[in-house]
Design an enzyme around this catalytic site. Structure first.
Site, PDB file in Angstrom:
ATOM      1  N   CYS A  65       0.012   3.790   2.748  1.00 40.21           N
ATOM      2  CA  CYS A  65       0.482   3.270   4.043  1.00 40.21           C
ATOM      3  C   CYS A  65       1.950   3.630   4.251  1.00 40.21           C
ATOM      4  CB  CYS A  65       0.317   1.757   4.111  1.00 40.21           C
ATOM      5  SG  CYS A  65      -1.388   1.181   4.010  1.00 40.21           S
TER       6      CYS A  65
ATOM      7  N   CYS B 109       0.827  -1.215   0.000  1.00 38.05           N
ATOM      8  CA  CYS B 109       0.000   0.000   0.000  1.00 38.05           C
ATOM      9  C   CYS B 109       0.864   1.270   0.000  1.00 38.05           C
ATOM     10  CB  CYS B 109      -0.902  -0.035   1.230  1.00 38.05           C
ATOM     11  SG  CYS B 109      -1.773   1.485   1.593  1.00 38.05           S
TER      12      CYS B 109
END
Length: 143
Positions: free
Chosen positions: A61, A58
């Site tokens: 993230c 991600c």
């Protein structure tokens, strides 16, 4: 002790203090390995915890990680950061209804106090953490 010796002693003391302080801050950031870890560090914690649900693939993230870690580090142990990889701990993510990452959940004593989803700027993250600390302080004062 001469002036030179005092200067060296003071430098050593500052270096030791910085090392100790950074290790204390570092311990407040932990990656969960399994449900037992989660129970011990989050569910059974009397102190406030921010749970960071993330995935290694991600992009947002990865951008959120240094921001939230820095803000947690600024708190000098008042709040911990627990990181949960949703691919390694899908059951925990499902239990908390995490369907999008990154997602941060503020908890204390196993109770969810608030959530924030997606990449956030530092000001919003600071407010999120400050609110958790404030809620914890109020709860401690009323008990």
């Amino acid at each position: 002790m001469n002036m030179f010796s005092r200067s060296i002693a003071k430098s050593c003391q500052v270096a030791i203090q910085r090392t100790f302080t950074s290790s204390v801050v570092r311990r407040s950031i932990v990656k969960i390995q399994d449900q037992e870890d989660f129970n011990k560090l989050v569910i059974n914690s009397k102190e406030p915890v921010v749970v960071d649900f993330f995935a290694t693939w991600c992009g947002p993230c990865k951008m959120l990680q240094p921001r939230i870690e820095s803000i947690i580090g600024e708190q000098n142990g008042a709040v911990s950061l627990v990181k949960v990889d949703i691919d390694e701990n899908a059951e925990i993510a499902m239990e908390y209804g995490v369907s999008v990452v990154p997602e941060l959940i503020a908890m204390r004593g196993g109770k969810v106090l608030s959530k924030i989803v997606g990449l956030q700027d530092e000001d919003k993250l600071r407010q999120f953490v400050a609110k958790l600390i404030d809620q914890t302080t109020v709860q401690k004062e009323t008990n």
